[in-house]
Scaffold this motif. Structure first.
Motif, PDB file in Angstrom:
ATOM      1  N   PRO A  32      -1.799   1.186   6.721  1.00  0.00           N
ATOM      2  CA  PRO A  32      -1.215   2.256   5.911  1.00  0.00           C
ATOM      3  C   PRO A  32       0.003   2.941   6.490  1.00  0.00           C
ATOM      4  O   PRO A  32       0.995   3.146   5.803  1.00  0.00           O
ATOM      5  CB  PRO A  32      -2.387   3.243   5.742  1.00  0.00           C
ATOM      6  N   VAL A  33      -0.092   3.322   7.765  1.00  0.00           N
ATOM      7  CA  VAL A  33       0.955   4.157   8.357  1.00  0.00           C
ATOM      8  C   VAL A  33       1.789   3.342   9.358  1.00  0.00           C
ATOM      9  O   VAL A  33       2.734   3.832   9.955  1.00  0.00           O
ATOM     10  CB  VAL A  33       0.319   5.407   9.029  1.00  0.00           C
ATOM     11  N   ASP A  68      -2.927   5.637  -2.727  1.00  0.00           N
ATOM     12  CA  ASP A  68      -3.929   6.569  -2.216  1.00  0.00           C
ATOM     13  C   ASP A  68      -3.903   7.814  -3.105  1.00  0.00           C
ATOM     14  O   ASP A  68      -2.939   8.589  -3.063  1.00  0.00           O
ATOM     15  CB  ASP A  68      -3.519   6.900  -0.775  1.00  0.00           C
ATOM     16  N   SER A  90       0.563   5.033   0.984  1.00  0.00           N
ATOM     17  CA  SER A  90      -0.337   5.889   1.759  1.00  0.00           C
ATOM     18  C   SER A  90      -0.108   7.370   1.523  1.00  0.00           C
ATOM     19  O   SER A  90       1.034   7.841   1.539  1.00  0.00           O
ATOM     20  CB  SER A  90      -0.111   5.557   3.234  1.00  0.00           C
ATOM     21  N   ASN A 142      -9.442  -0.613   6.537  1.00  0.00           N
ATOM     22  CA  ASN A 142      -8.289   0.215   6.897  1.00  0.00           C
ATOM     23  C   ASN A 142      -7.973   0.010   8.376  1.00  0.00           C
ATOM     24  O   ASN A 142      -8.666   0.518   9.239  1.00  0.00           O
ATOM     25  CB  ASN A 142      -8.641   1.682   6.606  1.00  0.00           C
ATOM     26  N   TYR A 163       0.853  -1.192   0.000  1.00  0.00           N
ATOM     27  CA  TYR A 163       0.000   0.000   0.000  1.00  0.00           C
ATOM     28  C   TYR A 163       0.888   1.241   0.000  1.00  0.00           C
ATOM     29  O   TYR A 163       1.948   1.265   0.648  1.00  0.00           O
ATOM     30  CB  TYR A 163      -0.910  -0.005   1.237  1.00  0.00           C
ATOM     31  N   ASP A 218      -1.631  15.565   6.507  1.00  0.00           N
ATOM     32  CA  ASP A 218      -2.331  14.888   5.400  1.00  0.00           C
ATOM     33  C   ASP A 218      -3.607  15.651   5.043  1.00  0.00           C
ATOM     34  O   ASP A 218      -4.717  15.190   5.326  1.00  0.00           O
ATOM     35  CB  ASP A 218      -2.637  13.461   5.879  1.00  0.00           C
ATOM     36  N   HIS A 250     -10.042   9.196   9.796  1.00  0.00           N
ATOM     37  CA  HIS A 250     -10.346   8.813  11.172  1.00  0.00           C
ATOM     38  C   HIS A 250     -10.358  10.014  12.113  1.00  0.00           C
ATOM     39  O   HIS A 250     -10.327   9.854  13.331  1.00  0.00           O
ATOM     40  CB  HIS A 250      -9.375   7.721  11.655  1.00  0.00           C
ATOM     41  N   PHE A 293     -13.851   1.212  -0.579  1.00  0.00           N
ATOM     42  CA  PHE A 293     -13.102   1.457   0.650  1.00  0.00           C
ATOM     43  C   PHE A 293     -14.044   2.229   1.571  1.00  0.00           C
ATOM     44  O   PHE A 293     -14.149   3.445   1.469  1.00  0.00           O
ATOM     45  CB  PHE A 293     -11.854   2.266   0.280  1.00  0.00           C
TER      46      PHE A 293
HETATM   47  C1  LIG Z   1      -5.498   5.400   4.667  1.00  0.00           C
HETATM   48  C2  LIG Z   1      -5.126   6.823   4.717  1.00  0.00           C
HETATM   49  O1  LIG Z   1      -5.903   7.538   3.783  1.00  0.00           O
HETATM   50  C3  LIG Z   1      -3.668   7.037   4.297  1.00  0.00           C
HETATM   51  O2  LIG Z   1      -3.375   8.099   3.740  1.00  0.00           O
HETATM   52  O3  LIG Z   1      -2.844   6.171   4.576  1.00  0.00           O
HETATM   53  C4  LIG Z   1      -5.281   7.483   6.117  1.00  0.00           C
HETATM   54  C5  LIG Z   1      -4.532   6.765   7.208  1.00  0.00           C
HETATM   55  C6  LIG Z   1      -4.391   7.537   8.513  1.00  0.00           C
HETATM   56  O4  LIG Z   1      -4.268   8.775   8.482  1.00  0.00           O
HETATM   57  O5  LIG Z   1      -4.347   6.902   9.556  1.00  0.00           O
HETATM   58  C7  LIG Z   1      -6.772   7.636   6.430  1.00  0.00           C
HETATM   59  O6  LIG Z   1      -7.352   8.662   6.040  1.00  0.00           O
HETATM   60  O7  LIG Z   1      -7.357   6.727   7.039  1.00  0.00           O
END
Ligand SMILES: C[C@](O)(C(=O)O)[C@H](CC(=O)O)C(=O)O
Ligand SMILES: [Mg+2]
Length: 301
Positions: A239-240, A89, A50, A213, A48, A62, A128, A189
């Motif tokens: 992802p992270v 992503d 991210s 996720n 993945y 982000d 989240h 998703f």
């Molecule tokens: C999946 C996600 O879009 C990502 O960019 O990895 C994020 C992950 C995160 O910030 O924990 C998400 O929006 O869930």
């Protein structure tokens, strides 16, 4: 050695076949190209890429600040390091539906096997977090239609992510997921599901693969692979997670230098030089030039 032995087209076909098998596919997030090699070597089914990690890597939150060029560049670097299919992503698609079309072609050129486009407004935020906003159904559909019409490889997986659950509840998420599938999405998703029953409800509502996720410190409990497989989830992403693990270790290491004046006590936790070279397949480069790998590590500490 050097790069993936599998073409992007073959990786996309392999992802389609793997999804058709109904098995749960595990896609840890690669926080750099080297970690994609580790994911591959350990036997996972995919990699993945991210948006949160690409942003964090650049020291940015982000919130949609990264550009298509940056994301496509990183996606290419990571995808070429692995024979596994990669899923990237694509955030909100980087603009209007016309921009989404360009995004799809750029990411396709980067060699990914699939990508997801979400229905958040810009500036976006982690799915989240509280306080998200989504676009109306018509706009969300236009993004997916643009994505589907732009791809040149029919096997490129166009996944639609919906963030609406956190705003309007599960029923709205199901309605939107169905509308996105009708618009041509190959997979869904459903972001920020709170429990397994919610994944199960989405599973029952759509006929395409769904993704879970498993991001830490979010709204979802961290379900096991078995729990997710039992409710019919097809892909799980972490992802992270590798970035969080690596940064946690880095911070502890820096604190140790400050506290102890040396990193000696941390050496047993480190990836060894020999293991790093193994992962890099250093030895194979001797096939190009025998003077490249003509040392042993015997004299090294
Ligand atoms: C999946 C996600 O879009 C990502 O960019 O990895 C994020 C992950 C995160 O910030 O924990 C998400 O929006 O869930
Ligand atoms: Mg993201």
């Amino acid at each position: 050695m050097l790069y993936s032995t599998v073409t992007p087209a073959d990786k996309r076909a392999a992802l389609r076949a793997a999804l058709a098998s109904g098995e749960l596919l595990r896609f840890p997030g690669a926080f750099n190209p080297l970690s994609a090699r580790l994911i591959t070597e350990k036997g996972f089914e995919g990699v993945y890429i991210s948006g949160a990690v690409i942003s964090a890597d650049l020291g940015l939150p982000d919130i949609g600040l990264t550009t298509l060029t940056e994301v496509a560049g990183r996606a290419a670097q990571i995808s070429r390091m692995s024979d596994l299919p990669s899923l990237v992503d694509a955030d909100t698609g980087f603009g209007e539906p016309m921009n989404v079309a360009r995004t799809v072609q750029q990411l396709e050129d980067a060699g990914v096997a699939g990508l997801h486009i979400e229905d958040q407004v810009n500036p976006k935020r982690c799915g989240h977090l509280d306080g998200k906003a989504v676009v109306d159904e018509d706009t969300a559909i236009k993004r997916i239609k643009a994505a589907v019409s732009a791809r040149r490889d029919a096997n490129l997986l166009i996944m639609a992510r919906t963030d609406i659950r956190a705003l309007d509840g599960l029923n709205s998420a199901i309605d939107r997921a169905k509308a996105l599938v009708d618009a041509g999405a190959d997979a869904i998703f459903p972001e920020a599901m709170v429990d397994l029953a919610e994944f199960e409800a989405v599973r029952a509502a759509v006929d395409v693969p769904i993704l879970a996720n498993m991001t830490e410190f979010g709204k979802s409990e961290l379900f096991t692979n078995q729990q997710l497989a039992d409710v019919g989830v097809n892909i799980v992403i972490y992802p992270v997670s590798l970035l969080r693990l690596a940064m946690g270790a880095a911070e502890r290491g820096l604190d140790t230098i400050l506290a102890e004046g040396s990193l000696t006590s941390r050496v047993p936790e480190m990836q060894t030089r020999a293991r790093l070279y193994e992962l890099l397949d250093y030895q194979s480069y001797g096939s190009f030039d025998t003077s490249v790998f003509n040392f042993t590590l015997d004299g090294n500490r």
